[in-house]
Design a protein around this motif. Structure first.
Motif, PDB file in Angstrom:
ATOM      1  N   ASP A  26       0.824  -1.214   0.000  1.00 40.92           N
ATOM      2  CA  ASP A  26       0.000   0.000   0.000  1.00 40.92           C
ATOM      3  C   ASP A  26       0.855   1.260   0.000  1.00 40.92           C
ATOM      4  N   GLU A  27       1.947   1.251   0.744  1.00 39.26           N
ATOM      5  CA  GLU A  27       2.846   2.409   0.772  1.00 39.26           C
ATOM      6  C   GLU A  27       3.562   2.569  -0.568  1.00 39.26           C
ATOM      7  N   ALA A  28       3.935   1.458  -1.187  1.00 42.03           N
ATOM      8  CA  ALA A  28       4.583   1.525  -2.498  1.00 42.03           C
ATOM      9  C   ALA A  28       3.628   2.118  -3.531  1.00 42.03           C
ATOM     10  N   ILE A  29       2.389   1.671  -3.530  1.00 37.57           N
ATOM     11  CA  ILE A  29       1.397   2.182  -4.476  1.00 37.57           C
ATOM     12  C   ILE A  29       1.128   3.661  -4.212  1.00 37.57           C
ATOM     13  N   SER A  30       1.066   4.033  -2.948  1.00 41.51           N
ATOM     14  CA  SER A  30       0.874   5.445  -2.594  1.00 41.51           C
ATOM     15  C   SER A  30       2.035   6.296  -3.111  1.00 41.51           C
ATOM     16  N   LEU A  31       3.263   5.795  -2.972  1.00 40.50           N
ATOM     17  CA  LEU A  31       4.438   6.519  -3.450  1.00 40.50           C
ATOM     18  C   LEU A  31       4.420   6.642  -4.978  1.00 40.50           C
ATOM     19  N   ILE A  32       3.969   5.607  -5.654  1.00 41.09           N
ATOM     20  CA  ILE A  32       3.824   5.651  -7.113  1.00 41.09           C
ATOM     21  C   ILE A  32       2.804   6.723  -7.498  1.00 41.09           C
ATOM     22  N   ASN A  33       1.663   6.733  -6.820  1.00 36.88           N
ATOM     23  CA  ASN A  33       0.624   7.723  -7.127  1.00 36.88           C
ATOM     24  C   ASN A  33       1.094   9.141  -6.836  1.00 36.88           C
ATOM     25  N   LYS A  34       1.840   9.316  -5.754  1.00 37.19           N
ATOM     26  CA  LYS A  34       2.414  10.622  -5.421  1.00 37.19           C
ATOM     27  C   LYS A  34       3.379  11.072  -6.521  1.00 37.19           C
ATOM     28  N   THR A  35       4.163  10.138  -7.020  1.00 38.67           N
ATOM     29  CA  THR A  35       5.098  10.437  -8.102  1.00 38.67           C
ATOM     30  C   THR A  35       4.353  10.801  -9.383  1.00 38.67           C
ATOM     31  N   ALA A  36       3.288  10.062  -9.688  1.00 33.33           N
ATOM     32  CA  ALA A  36       2.499  10.341 -10.894  1.00 33.33           C
ATOM     33  C   ALA A  36       1.904  11.746 -10.841  1.00 33.33           C
ATOM     34  N   ALA A  37       1.401  12.142  -9.676  1.00 34.45           N
ATOM     35  CA  ALA A  37       0.832  13.487  -9.527  1.00 34.45           C
ATOM     36  C   ALA A  37       1.915  14.552  -9.698  1.00 34.45           C
ATOM     37  N   TYR A  38       3.079  14.308  -9.117  1.00 35.94           N
ATOM     38  CA  TYR A  38       4.198  15.251  -9.230  1.00 35.94           C
ATOM     39  C   TYR A  38       4.645  15.364 -10.691  1.00 35.94           C
ATOM     40  N   LEU A  39       4.699  14.240 -11.373  1.00 36.90           N
ATOM     41  CA  LEU A  39       5.074  14.224 -12.789  1.00 36.90           C
ATOM     42  C   LEU A  39       4.092  15.058 -13.616  1.00 36.90           C
ATOM     43  N   ALA A  40       2.798  14.914 -13.339  1.00 39.11           N
ATOM     44  CA  ALA A  40       1.784  15.682 -14.066  1.00 39.11           C
ATOM     45  C   ALA A  40       1.896  17.176 -13.771  1.00 39.11           C
ATOM     46  N   ASP A  41       2.182  17.511 -12.519  1.00 38.07           N
ATOM     47  CA  ASP A  41       2.242  18.918 -12.106  1.00 38.07           C
ATOM     48  C   ASP A  41       3.552  19.605 -12.477  1.00 38.07           C
ATOM     49  N   GLU A  42       4.663  18.894 -12.333  1.00 42.25           N
ATOM     50  CA  GLU A  42       5.985  19.514 -12.430  1.00 42.25           C
ATOM     51  C   GLU A  42       6.771  19.151 -13.688  1.00 42.25           C
ATOM     52  N   GLY A  43       6.335  18.113 -14.398  1.00 41.98           N
ATOM     53  CA  GLY A  43       7.037  17.703 -15.607  1.00 41.98           C
ATOM     54  C   GLY A  43       8.130  16.676 -15.334  1.00 41.98           C
ATOM     55  N   ALA A  44       8.615  16.100 -16.413  1.00 41.29           N
ATOM     56  CA  ALA A  44       9.569  14.995 -16.325  1.00 41.29           C
ATOM     57  C   ALA A  44      10.909  15.407 -15.726  1.00 41.29           C
ATOM     58  N   ASP A  45      11.516  16.482 -16.203  1.00 42.53           N
ATOM     59  CA  ASP A  45      12.859  16.849 -15.737  1.00 42.53           C
ATOM     60  C   ASP A  45      12.905  17.073 -14.232  1.00 42.53           C
ATOM     61  N   LYS A  46      11.960  17.828 -13.723  1.00 37.56           N
ATOM     62  CA  LYS A  46      11.929  18.107 -12.282  1.00 37.56           C
ATOM     63  C   LYS A  46      11.643  16.825 -11.486  1.00 37.56           C
ATOM     64  N   THR A  47      10.766  15.979 -12.010  1.00 40.70           N
ATOM     65  CA  THR A  47      10.452  14.716 -11.332  1.00 40.70           C
ATOM     66  C   THR A  47      11.675  13.800 -11.300  1.00 40.70           C
ATOM     67  N   PHE A  48      12.358  13.654 -12.418  1.00 47.43           N
ATOM     68  CA  PHE A  48      13.544  12.795 -12.460  1.00 47.43           C
ATOM     69  C   PHE A  48      14.611  13.299 -11.493  1.00 47.43           C
ATOM     70  N   PHE A  49      14.784  14.602 -11.433  1.00 47.72           N
ATOM     71  CA  PHE A  49      15.757  15.194 -10.513  1.00 47.72           C
ATOM     72  C   PHE A  49      15.383  14.877  -9.063  1.00 47.72           C
ATOM     73  N   GLU A  50      14.117  15.030  -8.726  1.00 45.45           N
ATOM     74  CA  GLU A  50      13.665  14.784  -7.350  1.00 45.45           C
ATOM     75  C   GLU A  50      13.780  13.312  -6.974  1.00 45.45           C
ATOM     76  N   ILE A  51      13.512  12.421  -7.899  1.00 48.72           N
ATOM     77  CA  ILE A  51      13.648  10.990  -7.626  1.00 48.72           C
ATOM     78  C   ILE A  51      15.089  10.645  -7.281  1.00 48.72           C
ATOM     79  N   SER A  52      16.027  11.315  -7.906  1.00 43.77           N
ATOM     80  CA  SER A  52      17.448  11.044  -7.680  1.00 43.77           C
ATOM     81  C   SER A  52      17.980  11.641  -6.375  1.00 43.77           C
ATOM     82  N   ASN A  53      17.182  12.415  -5.684  1.00 40.86           N
ATOM     83  CA  ASN A  53      17.581  13.026  -4.416  1.00 40.86           C
ATOM     84  C   ASN A  53      17.411  12.006  -3.289  1.00 40.86           C
TER      85      ASN A  53
END
Length: 148
Positions: A26-53
């Motif tokens: 459930d936490e993994a799925i929640s993290l995926i959904n959080k990432t999907a929302a961030y990707l939609a809001d912030e775009g790919a470059d910013k999302t990829f950068f944040e994932i690498s942090n």
């Protein structure tokens, strides 16, 4: 493959050394959904950068995000950022299972997991069963795995 498993185990050990318990599906799925929302809001470059942090919003205990393109290229990796840009479509687990290929195939059909495979656990450094959860968002597949 074993060298990659060792690299991943070392990186994950540093991410999860203080974790009292492991992440749940459930936490993994929640993290995926959080990432999907961030990707939609912030775009790919910013999302990829944040994932690498390593201290970013997409790390939770021993959970981290990996994003693939539809062809198996790593776009971002929460545990080993240097894998970005590498095609891992034909990576196999210790039982010779093409787990990335299976994740991408299932995601293309609208499925969200799990795909079970074996991987080195970051704390015990022992080979252990793992389940990958995933979601296709546009041309990307967002994944997060849990140990059993």
């Amino acid at each position: 493959m074993k060298q990659l498993s060792t690299l991943l185990a070392a990186a994950l050990f540093s991410l999860s050394a203080g974790a009292a318990e492991h992440g749940t599906p459930d936490e993994a799925i929640s993290l995926i959904n959080k990432t999907a929302a961030y990707l939609a809001d912030e775009g790919a470059d910013k999302t990829f950068f944040e994932i690498s942090n390593p201290k970013g919003r997409f790390i939770h205990r021993d959970l981290y995000i990996v994003i693939y393109d539809r062809h198996g290229k790593v776009m971002a990796h929460g545990a080993i950022p240097r894998l970005a840009g590498i095609n891992v479509l034909d990576y196999r687990d210790e039982d010779d299972k093409l787990f990335v290929r299976e994740i991408l195939d299932k995601a293309s059909k609208g499925q969200q997991g799990p795909v079970d495979y074996k991987w080195v656990h970051p704390l015990t450094r022992q080979l252990q069963a793992k389940s990958a959860w995933f979601r296709q968002v546009g041309s990307y597949v967002i994944t997060c795995g849990t140990y059993k």
